[in-house]
Design a protein around this motif. Structure first.
Motif, PDB file in Angstrom:
ATOM      1  N   ASP A  82       0.826  -1.208   0.000  1.00 19.66           N
ATOM      2  CA  ASP A  82       0.000   0.000   0.000  1.00 19.66           C
ATOM      3  C   ASP A  82       0.859   1.256   0.000  1.00 19.66           C
ATOM      4  OD1 ASP A  82      -2.357  -1.472   0.074  1.00 19.66           O
ATOM      5  OD2 ASP A  82      -2.302  -1.614   2.259  1.00 19.66           O
ATOM      6  N   SER A  83       1.997   1.189  -0.648  1.00 21.49           N
ATOM      7  CA  SER A  83       2.912   2.324  -0.686  1.00 21.49           C
ATOM      8  C   SER A  83       3.434   2.485  -2.113  1.00 21.49           C
ATOM      9  CB  SER A  83       4.089   2.073   0.274  1.00 21.49           C
ATOM     10  OG  SER A  83       4.986   1.131  -0.289  1.00 21.49           O
ATOM     11  N   PRO A  84       4.105   3.605  -2.359  1.00 26.32           N
ATOM     12  CA  PRO A  84       4.678   3.783  -3.702  1.00 26.32           C
ATOM     13  C   PRO A  84       5.941   2.960  -3.939  1.00 26.32           C
ATOM     14  CG  PRO A  84       5.201   5.664  -2.320  1.00 26.32           C
ATOM     15  CD  PRO A  84       4.272   4.807  -1.521  1.00 26.32           C
ATOM     16  N   TRP A  85       6.307   2.073  -3.027  1.00 26.83           N
ATOM     17  CA  TRP A  85       7.512   1.248  -3.163  1.00 26.83           C
ATOM     18  C   TRP A  85       7.464   0.480  -4.482  1.00 26.83           C
ATOM     19  CZ3 TRP A  85      12.066   0.889  -0.856  1.00 26.83           C
ATOM     20  CH2 TRP A  85      12.835  -0.263  -1.032  1.00 26.83           C
ATOM     21  N   PRO A  86       8.492   0.592  -5.321  1.00 26.66           N
ATOM     22  CA  PRO A  86       8.411   0.019  -6.674  1.00 26.66           C
ATOM     23  C   PRO A  86       8.949  -1.408  -6.800  1.00 26.66           C
ATOM     24  CG  PRO A  86      10.319   1.438  -6.527  1.00 26.66           C
ATOM     25  CD  PRO A  86       9.670   1.475  -5.169  1.00 26.66           C
ATOM     26  N   LEU A  87       9.516  -1.981  -5.727  1.00 26.80           N
ATOM     27  CA  LEU A  87      10.179  -3.287  -5.831  1.00 26.80           C
ATOM     28  C   LEU A  87       9.392  -4.345  -5.072  1.00 26.80           C
ATOM     29  CD1 LEU A  87      13.852  -2.126  -5.174  1.00 26.80           C
ATOM     30  CD2 LEU A  87      12.716  -2.453  -7.389  1.00 26.80           C
ATOM     31  N   ARG A  88       9.501  -5.590  -5.558  1.00 25.05           N
ATOM     32  CA  ARG A  88       8.851  -6.708  -4.903  1.00 25.05           C
ATOM     33  C   ARG A  88       9.732  -7.237  -3.772  1.00 25.05           C
ATOM     34  NH1 ARG A  88       8.780 -10.989  -7.871  1.00 25.05           N
ATOM     35  NH2 ARG A  88       6.961 -11.999  -6.914  1.00 25.05           N
ATOM     36  N   PRO A 144      -3.054   4.864  -1.092  1.00 27.11           N
ATOM     37  CA  PRO A 144      -3.876   5.499  -0.055  1.00 27.11           C
ATOM     38  C   PRO A 144      -3.898   7.010  -0.230  1.00 27.11           C
ATOM     39  CG  PRO A 144      -2.364   3.898   0.909  1.00 27.11           C
ATOM     40  CD  PRO A 144      -1.952   4.056  -0.525  1.00 27.11           C
ATOM     41  N   LYS A 145      -4.987   7.646   0.196  1.00 26.32           N
ATOM     42  CA  LYS A 145      -5.152   9.077   0.020  1.00 26.32           C
ATOM     43  C   LYS A 145      -4.045   9.858   0.707  1.00 26.32           C
ATOM     44  CE  LYS A 145      -8.869  12.487  -0.046  1.00 26.32           C
ATOM     45  NZ  LYS A 145     -10.283  12.758   0.328  1.00 26.32           N
ATOM     46  N   SER A 146      -3.568   9.329   1.853  1.00 23.50           N
ATOM     47  CA  SER A 146      -2.509  10.025   2.581  1.00 23.50           C
ATOM     48  C   SER A 146      -1.227  10.113   1.765  1.00 23.50           C
ATOM     49  CB  SER A 146      -2.232   9.320   3.908  1.00 23.50           C
ATOM     50  OG  SER A 146      -1.859   7.964   3.678  1.00 23.50           O
ATOM     51  N   LEU A 147      -0.968   9.113   0.924  1.00 18.51           N
ATOM     52  CA  LEU A 147       0.230   9.135   0.082  1.00 18.51           C
ATOM     53  C   LEU A 147       0.004   9.943  -1.183  1.00 18.51           C
ATOM     54  CD1 LEU A 147       1.460   5.453   0.483  1.00 18.51           C
ATOM     55  CD2 LEU A 147       2.349   7.503   1.585  1.00 18.51           C
ATOM     56  N   ARG A 148      -1.224   9.913  -1.690  1.00 15.52           N
ATOM     57  CA  ARG A 148      -1.488  10.683  -2.908  1.00 15.52           C
ATOM     58  C   ARG A 148      -1.264  12.172  -2.676  1.00 15.52           C
ATOM     59  NH1 ARG A 148      -6.258   7.480  -3.483  1.00 15.52           N
ATOM     60  NH2 ARG A 148      -7.602   9.305  -3.202  1.00 15.52           N
TER      61      ARG A 148
END
Length: 765
Positions: A82-88, A144-148
């Motif tokens: 649920d984050s912008p983290w781009p890696l698996r 999530p809206k908080s990250l957007r």
């Protein structure tokens, strides 16, 4: 590594392993940007891929980073999705496992590089130790809206590269749980709008509201000036007459009018039958009286008044109606009545007859507007001269002769439909007024000169057959429970007079009444008359009169038309209002109740709320001075059209002579400047006296009345009559058949209810 208190800590694998073993250490990890540390370790571990030649020191540095990465990865597996983290996470774990054999510990405890063929000093980093995972940025809409609100960064200068406290964190400061973020984070020029990314990148942020905003108040822009006008009218109250003399003095006026009626009838009846009959309106007595009024065997043709050979025959019924405001004139003053005072936003009850009672207009619907006609054998022509053999220049002739006429005494013409209470209640209130004492019937001649009294059904006998396929030409009488109840209340304890059915098919000859009487306005009587009717109804139902109590009644419609779009929303708002003022609140379907149950639920209410419909007639059971709020749909200006349904006559065919004469009269009055603009409408959302019949009833019953209007269907683009006179009749029918009414419940309806309570009902209950 920097903590939230700006303290430095050595963040190596040994520190991590030790910290995870105690609660204080685990708390520390919640204050650290672990995803950022993970990314930093990955980058630093790959930096040696660009070094050549390799050294043992650089390999050990990279290995230490990977070892720390291996420790941190399990702590982040559940939150990175649920984050912008781009890696698996799986790619990171697989990468860390491939570095597991790079290091070894000597007997002295020193960490050294474990030599192998792929990793030799002086060579480049082998491909097996290079991170192979692919970076995939998730869609911003899925975050999530908080990250957007932090992606992409609105202005990088808003946030320090090294945060010393949580108040310097974008996710904390732009927290969407606060409408405009946490105010403690921002100060000009670093405002919420400048630093937080809009939820919608296209539209951006709406302007910030002022710190002090006057939403409602005397200086709030007067969003609804109509409500302010309503409050002013309520505050001013009814202006009553001082009774210092003049036309409005009530003492003796009714007796004088009854005596005037007696004299007029005596003079009209003293004329020979060959002289025909006469017609006259008596406004204060609620009577339109005709002498020698007749009905032929053709029930579809209107009633008529016998016309003699003299040129000064009876006035046309349409002329009488036009003179009383039925077309577009001003109407008639009725002196001395206890009625409400019509206003722009509210019709206000009065304790005495008002100083400005307003005018009353005759309404053609339900009446027999009689033309003067002569009975003549061989009459086959209408609207021209009679047959040449007669030599009589008649404007109207009917088949028959005076020798074959059946003469009767007094006929009380009741010309309304018997299909809903809004119609037959008009006749009931009028009959109640007539049978309330001996003066009225005696003035009409009942009991003298051998004149018998009868009820004459007109529209019930004729138009019901034509319009609704409910023929009563056999003489039977269709009556429902409420109609029977109201008739019994109206006539009281005396024996009901016999009924004459104008449409009896067994009758093949003309019948004439020496005296025929009708009401002339929709609702007869005044506040005293309606209250006496209510008192008789309570007595009949054995209901104790509780007077006015804090009770609101919402009348529900059991119909396919004019429904609330969201009745539950109406009930929710009215319930909240009722609770705030200490009032009970009932939502009732009157059509499902017995007559006495309807009287019971309404007799002590302070206010009823209803959409335009027949059930509003039940306001006659309210206590004196109670309030009525109608959601009304009739937005036309009275007199702006000649509507077919109003003028066709209760026993006449469509486009009859009555309608044609009314249109000609409208043209004449319009040319004299007496009429409003053709087809005019009044689309103000709050009206104190619209054209609604229930506004007129509330006025006569001395009740408070106001209407929240739905004028969304007021535009009329139907084909008008061929003579160019505006006819809104069928458009009005279409408007009333719409499924829903469109009303702003929280912003208009409820504030109106509150204004009525606060400015009028509060001190009366």
């Amino acid at each position: 590594m920097y903590g939230t208190a700006d303290t430095k800590q050595r963040f190596d694998p040994r520190f991590i392993a030790a910290a995870l073993k105690n609660p204080d250490g685990r708390t520390l990890f919640r204050e650290i940007c672990l995803p950022g540390q993970l990314a930093l370790d990955l980058i630093c571990s790959q930096f040696i891929a660009f070094l050549s030649p390799l050294s043992e020191g650089s390999v050990l540095m990279a290995s230490r980073r990977v070892r720390r990465l291996r420790l941190l990865t399990p702590m982040l597996g559940g939150c990175l999705e649920d984050s912008p983290w781009p890696l698996r996470i799986a790619d990171l774990e697989e990468f860390a496992d491939r570095w597991a054999d790079v290091e070894k510990q000597t007997e002295s405890g020193r960490i050294v590089v474990q030599r192998n063929r792929e990793l030799e000093e002086g060579l480049s980093l082998p491909s097996s130790l290079v991170f192979q995972g692919r970076a995939r940025l998730p869609s911003r809409e899925l975050l999530p809206k908080s990250l957007r609100r932090c992606l992409p960064l609105q202005r990088q200068a808003c946030w320090p590269r090294r945060a010393g406290s949580l108040s310097e964190s974008c996710t904390k400061c732009c927290d969407p749980r606060y409408p405009r973020g946490q105010s403690s984070c921002f100060a000009k020029p670093w405002t919420f709008e400048a630093c937080c990314t809009p939820d919608n990148l296209t539209t951006g942020w709406a302007p910030a509201p002022p710190d002090v905003e006057e939403v409602v108040g005397p200086n709030a822009g007067n969003l609804w000036p109509e409500l302010l006008e309503l409050k002013e009218e309520l505050k001013e109250g009814c202006r009553v007459h001082s009774f210092g003399g003049g036309d409005l003095h009530p003492e003796g006026s009714k007796e004088e009018r009854w005596e005037e009626l007696r004299r007029w009838l005596a003079a009209a009846r003293s004329l020979p039958k060959s002289a025909g009959g006469r017609q006259r309106l008596f406004p204060e007595l609620d009577l339109l009286v005709s002498t020698r009024a007749c009905v032929g065997p053709e029930v579809e043709v209107p009633w008529f008044v016998l016309r003699g050979q003299e040129e000064d025959g009876p006035a046309s019924g349409v002329e009488l109606a036009a003179d009383a405001g039925a077309v577009c004139g001003p109407g008639r003053l009725v002196a001395g009545e206890l009625s409400s005072q019509p206003g722009r936003r509210v019709t206000l009850p009065c304790r005495q007859p008002p100083a400005d009672p307003g005018l009353h207009k005759l309404e053609a619907y339900g009446l027999e507007l009689m033309e003067g006609c002569q009975l003549l054998e061989g009459c086959r022509q209408r609207g021209g001269k009679a047959p040449a053999a007669a030599g009589l220049p008649l404007s109207c002739c009917r088949e028959g002769n005076l020798q074959d006429v059946e003469w009767r005494g007094i006929g009380l013409l009741t010309g309304e439909l018997r299909t809903n209470i809004a119609h037959f209640a008009r006749d009931a209130l009028w009959l109640h007024l007539l049978f309330g004492g001996n003066t009225s019937l005696a003035a009409l001649g009942a009991g003298s000169d051998g004149l018998d009294l009868e009820l004459a059904l007109t529209k019930h006998a004729a138009t019901e057959c034509l319009e609704n396929d409910r023929c009563v030409r056999t003489g039977r009488r269709v009556i429902n429970e409420m109609e029977q109840f109201m008739e019994e209340v109206a006539i009281g304890d005396i024996t009901a007079p016999p009924t004459f059915h104008a449409g009896d098919p067994a009758r093949l000859h003309t019948v004439c009444f020496e005296v025929a009487a009708q009401r002339w306005r929709p609702w007869a009587g005044d506040g005293h008359a309606v209250q006496s009717f209510r008192t008789k109804a309570l007595k009949k139902c054995r209901i104790k009169d509780n007077g006015m109590t804090r009770k609101i009644v919402l009348i529900r419609r059991d119909s396919l038309s004019r429904q609330w779009r969201d009745e539950s929303l109406v009930k929710k708002h009215v319930q909240a209002l009722a609770a705030s003022i200490g009032s009970s609140f009932f939502a009732v379907n009157l059509g499902k109740l017995e007559p006495c149950q309807q009287v019971e639920v309404l007799h002590d209410a302070m206010l009823i709320l209803a959409v335009h419909g027949a059930d509003l007639t039940n306001m006659i059971y309210l206590p004196m001075g109670a309030a009525v709020l109608e959601v009304a749909v009739e937005c036309e200006v009275e007199g702006g059209s000649v509507d077919t349904p109003q003028w066709r006559g209760p026993g006449s065919l469509m486009n009859s002579s009555i309608l044609q004469e009314a249109r000609a009269m409208w043209k004449q009055q319009d040319a004299a400047g007496m009429c409003p603009i053709s087809g005019a409408t009044n689309e103000e959302w709050l009206q104190g006296y619209p054209v609604s019949q229930f506004a007129k009833l509330a006025r006569q019953a001395n009740l408070l009345y106001t209407a929240v209007m739905d004028c969304s269907g007021s535009v009329c683009d139907r084909q008008q009559s061929a003579d160019g006179v505006f006819d809104r009749g069928w458009c009005t029918g279409d408007t009333k058949k719409r499924q829903f009414v469109e009303v702003d419940i929280p912003n208009k309806l409820i504030p109106t209810l509150w204004a009525i309570f606060d400015g009028y009902l509060r001190h009366r209950t």
